[in-house]
Design a protein around this motif. Structure first.
Motif, PDB file in Angstrom:
ATOM      1  N   PHE A 194       0.815  -1.214   0.000  1.00  0.00           N
ATOM      2  CA  PHE A 194       0.000   0.000   0.000  1.00  0.00           C
ATOM      3  C   PHE A 194       0.851   1.268   0.000  1.00  0.00           C
ATOM      4  O   PHE A 194       0.406   2.312  -0.488  1.00  0.00           O
ATOM      5  N   LYS A 195       2.061   1.181   0.531  1.00  0.00           N
ATOM      6  CA  LYS A 195       2.956   2.336   0.501  1.00  0.00           C
ATOM      7  C   LYS A 195       3.328   2.705  -0.932  1.00  0.00           C
ATOM      8  O   LYS A 195       3.617   3.866  -1.244  1.00  0.00           O
ATOM      9  N   ASN A 196       3.321   1.706  -1.819  1.00  0.00           N
ATOM     10  CA  ASN A 196       3.752   1.925  -3.195  1.00  0.00           C
ATOM     11  C   ASN A 196       2.607   2.191  -4.167  1.00  0.00           C
ATOM     12  O   ASN A 196       2.816   2.179  -5.385  1.00  0.00           O
ATOM     13  N   ILE A 197       1.411   2.409  -3.646  1.00  0.00           N
ATOM     14  CA  ILE A 197       0.312   2.805  -4.522  1.00  0.00           C
ATOM     15  C   ILE A 197      -0.198   4.179  -4.083  1.00  0.00           C
ATOM     16  O   ILE A 197       0.081   4.640  -2.982  1.00  0.00           O
ATOM     17  N   ASP A 198      -0.942   4.810  -4.966  1.00  0.00           N
ATOM     18  CA  ASP A 198      -1.592   6.070  -4.619  1.00  0.00           C
ATOM     19  C   ASP A 198      -2.916   5.763  -3.923  1.00  0.00           C
ATOM     20  O   ASP A 198      -3.710   4.956  -4.405  1.00  0.00           O
ATOM     21  N   TYR A 199      -3.144   6.374  -2.785  1.00  0.00           N
ATOM     22  CA  TYR A 199      -4.424   6.239  -2.102  1.00  0.00           C
ATOM     23  C   TYR A 199      -4.771   7.556  -1.427  1.00  0.00           C
ATOM     24  O   TYR A 199      -3.898   8.381  -1.136  1.00  0.00           O
ATOM     25  N   CYS A 203      -8.045   9.553  -5.078  1.00  0.00           N
ATOM     26  CA  CYS A 203      -7.468   8.406  -5.790  1.00  0.00           C
ATOM     27  C   CYS A 203      -8.503   7.307  -6.007  1.00  0.00           C
ATOM     28  O   CYS A 203      -9.572   7.309  -5.389  1.00  0.00           O
ATOM     29  N   GLN A 204      -8.150   6.361  -6.854  1.00  0.00           N
ATOM     30  CA  GLN A 204      -9.025   5.206  -7.054  1.00  0.00           C
ATOM     31  C   GLN A 204      -9.083   4.327  -5.809  1.00  0.00           C
ATOM     32  O   GLN A 204     -10.098   3.706  -5.524  1.00  0.00           O
ATOM     33  N   LYS A 205      -7.962   4.258  -5.086  1.00  0.00           N
ATOM     34  CA  LYS A 205      -7.917   3.454  -3.870  1.00  0.00           C
ATOM     35  C   LYS A 205      -8.052   4.359  -2.661  1.00  0.00           C
ATOM     36  O   LYS A 205      -7.326   5.358  -2.519  1.00  0.00           O
ATOM     37  N   ARG A 206      -8.996   4.005  -1.759  1.00  0.00           N
ATOM     38  CA  ARG A 206      -9.228   4.804  -0.563  1.00  0.00           C
ATOM     39  C   ARG A 206      -9.271   3.869   0.651  1.00  0.00           C
ATOM     40  O   ARG A 206      -9.930   2.824   0.619  1.00  0.00           O
ATOM     41  N   LEU A 207      -8.577   4.265   1.705  1.00  0.00           N
ATOM     42  CA  LEU A 207      -8.461   3.461   2.922  1.00  0.00           C
ATOM     43  C   LEU A 207      -9.162   4.172   4.080  1.00  0.00           C
ATOM     44  O   LEU A 207      -8.968   5.368   4.278  1.00  0.00           O
ATOM     45  N   GLY A 223     -11.461  -0.774   6.440  1.00  0.00           N
ATOM     46  CA  GLY A 223     -12.131  -1.075   5.188  1.00  0.00           C
ATOM     47  C   GLY A 223     -11.519  -0.234   4.084  1.00  0.00           C
ATOM     48  O   GLY A 223     -10.785   0.725   4.359  1.00  0.00           O
ATOM     49  N   SER A 224     -11.792  -0.594   2.850  1.00  0.00           N
ATOM     50  CA  SER A 224     -11.239   0.176   1.731  1.00  0.00           C
ATOM     51  C   SER A 224     -12.170   0.110   0.535  1.00  0.00           C
ATOM     52  O   SER A 224     -13.068  -0.742   0.465  1.00  0.00           O
ATOM     53  N   LEU A 225     -11.926   1.011  -0.408  1.00  0.00           N
ATOM     54  CA  LEU A 225     -12.670   1.068  -1.661  1.00  0.00           C
ATOM     55  C   LEU A 225     -11.701   1.060  -2.831  1.00  0.00           C
ATOM     56  O   LEU A 225     -10.606   1.633  -2.742  1.00  0.00           O
TER      57      LEU A 225
END
Length: 362
Positions: A194-199, A203-207, A223-225
């Protein structure tokens, strides 16, 4: 709406579930996370968590050692052989998901069985919430909103101290799903990914998480989307609550799931659908949150690379499974029959060994 249109809509919703998961895993694999991706003519979509440069990426137990079978394409023996070879090349176990509505489910199951992929279950539901439903107004959040201890937080990679909160989030993920975590290796595994993705909120990924003030702001539920704006939908992932009897059974997973579905996806983003693949334990919770079942997935696992004992057990059980036709391991009676066979084989082996020794030496 005509029945033909209903069938078409249900098929589309069914596809949204597994297509969102594939898109999510592809997103993870494109950002230096150590997630290996192989997509072969859309017959299957394979990911493996392996990296020769990082000991925490090559993990035996993780979501990302998996392959999803396309229900609309033929699965050939060469396809299965390729997945089997990739699994062995990286010395990792592999979970394969196959939709039970596939007209060739039995045929494909037998092909997987030939390469020692054993069926865990055929009852993993894919679910969709229609956010355009006029009667859908979310779960009543008043009990959550009127208390002073718990609060929802979204993690932002743009924050100065994002690594601290991300590491805690990953640790809660590992704890809630019961992964083995020797020397925090599993936590570091997810942290590296997760450190190596955009969130974050753009962003497309949300935590997301729920924290408890009375527990020094500890993360207790996560949870995440993963959002696909072009399809106007989002997939829900990683819903879990840490394994603590004083924390669980308080409805925090329900509140966070509702927050992601109603507050974020419907009200903030104005999406049309939310998708997820539920565990049997969470199935009724999602039903209460207006999620409808659109299909089921069979899950097949090959544990040969987990430990030499696992490979030995498979080799002992497989002949009996061929004779009896037993395939699904989640069935208790099947487990009893297989356990009896396993014990019987070893009892017979010990007896024959004893008789041989007695004949020659006693």
């Amino acid at each position: 709406m005509s029945s033909d249109n209903n069938i078409h809509l249900n098929q589309q919703l069914f596809d949204y579930v597994w297509e969102n998961k594939n898109a999510y895993y592809e997103y993870l694999s494109n950002n230096g996370t150590g997630i290996y991706l192989k997509n072969d003519n859309d017959h299957y979509f394979l990911t493996l968590s392996t990296s020769p440069n990082n000991e925490y990426i090559k993990q035996k137990f993780t979501f990302y050692n998996s392959s999803h079978i396309n229900p609309y394409k033929d699965l050939t023996e060469n396809d299965v052989k390729e997945m089997y070879q990739e699994m062995n090349k990286h010395q990792l176990p592999l979970v394969i998901t196959l939709p039970t509505a596939d007209l060739k489910f039995k045929e494909k199951s037998e092909l997987l069985f030939k390469y020692n992929f054993l069926q865990l279950t055929n009852n993993s539901p894919g679910m969709v919430c229609d956010l355009t439903d006029k009667n859908y107004n979310g779960w009543d959040m008043s009990a959550f909103e009127n208390q002073d201890d718990l609060f929802i937080e979204e993690l932002q990679k743009s924050d100065e101290n994002y690594e601290t909160s991300l590491y805690e989030w990953c640790n809660a993920l590992v704890n809630s799903f019961g992964f083995p975590n020797k020397n925090e290796g599993k936590t570091k595994h997810f942290f590296h990914i997760f450190k190596n993705i955009d969130y974050g909120s753009t962003c497309q990924k949300r935590l997301f998480c729920i924290r408890s003030k009375s527990l020094q702001n500890k993360i207790i539920t996560i949870g995440s989307l993963f959002i696909e704006p072009n399809k106007q939908l989002a997939g829900i992932y990683n819903i879990g609550t840490v394994k603590d009897v004083n924390i669980r059974k308080k409805g925090t997973a329900r509140y966070l799931s509702n927050y992601l579905t109603y507050t974020i996806c419907k009200k903030e983003l104005n999406l049309k659908y939310c998708t997820l693949q539920s565990s049997p334990a969470a199935f009724h919770m999602y039903q209460q949150l207006n999620f409808k079942t659109v299909g089921y997935w069979g899950m097949f696992v090959n544990l040969e690379n987990l430990h030499f004992i696992a490979k030995y057990v498979i080799n002992v059980l497989k002949p009996w499974m061929k004779i009896t036709g037993i395939r699904e391991l989640s069935n208790k009676m099947n487990l009893v029959l297989l356990g009896g066979w396993f014990i019987g084989v070893h009892a017979a082996t010990v007896y024959l060994f004893y008789e041989t020794i007695k004949y020659f030496y006693l």
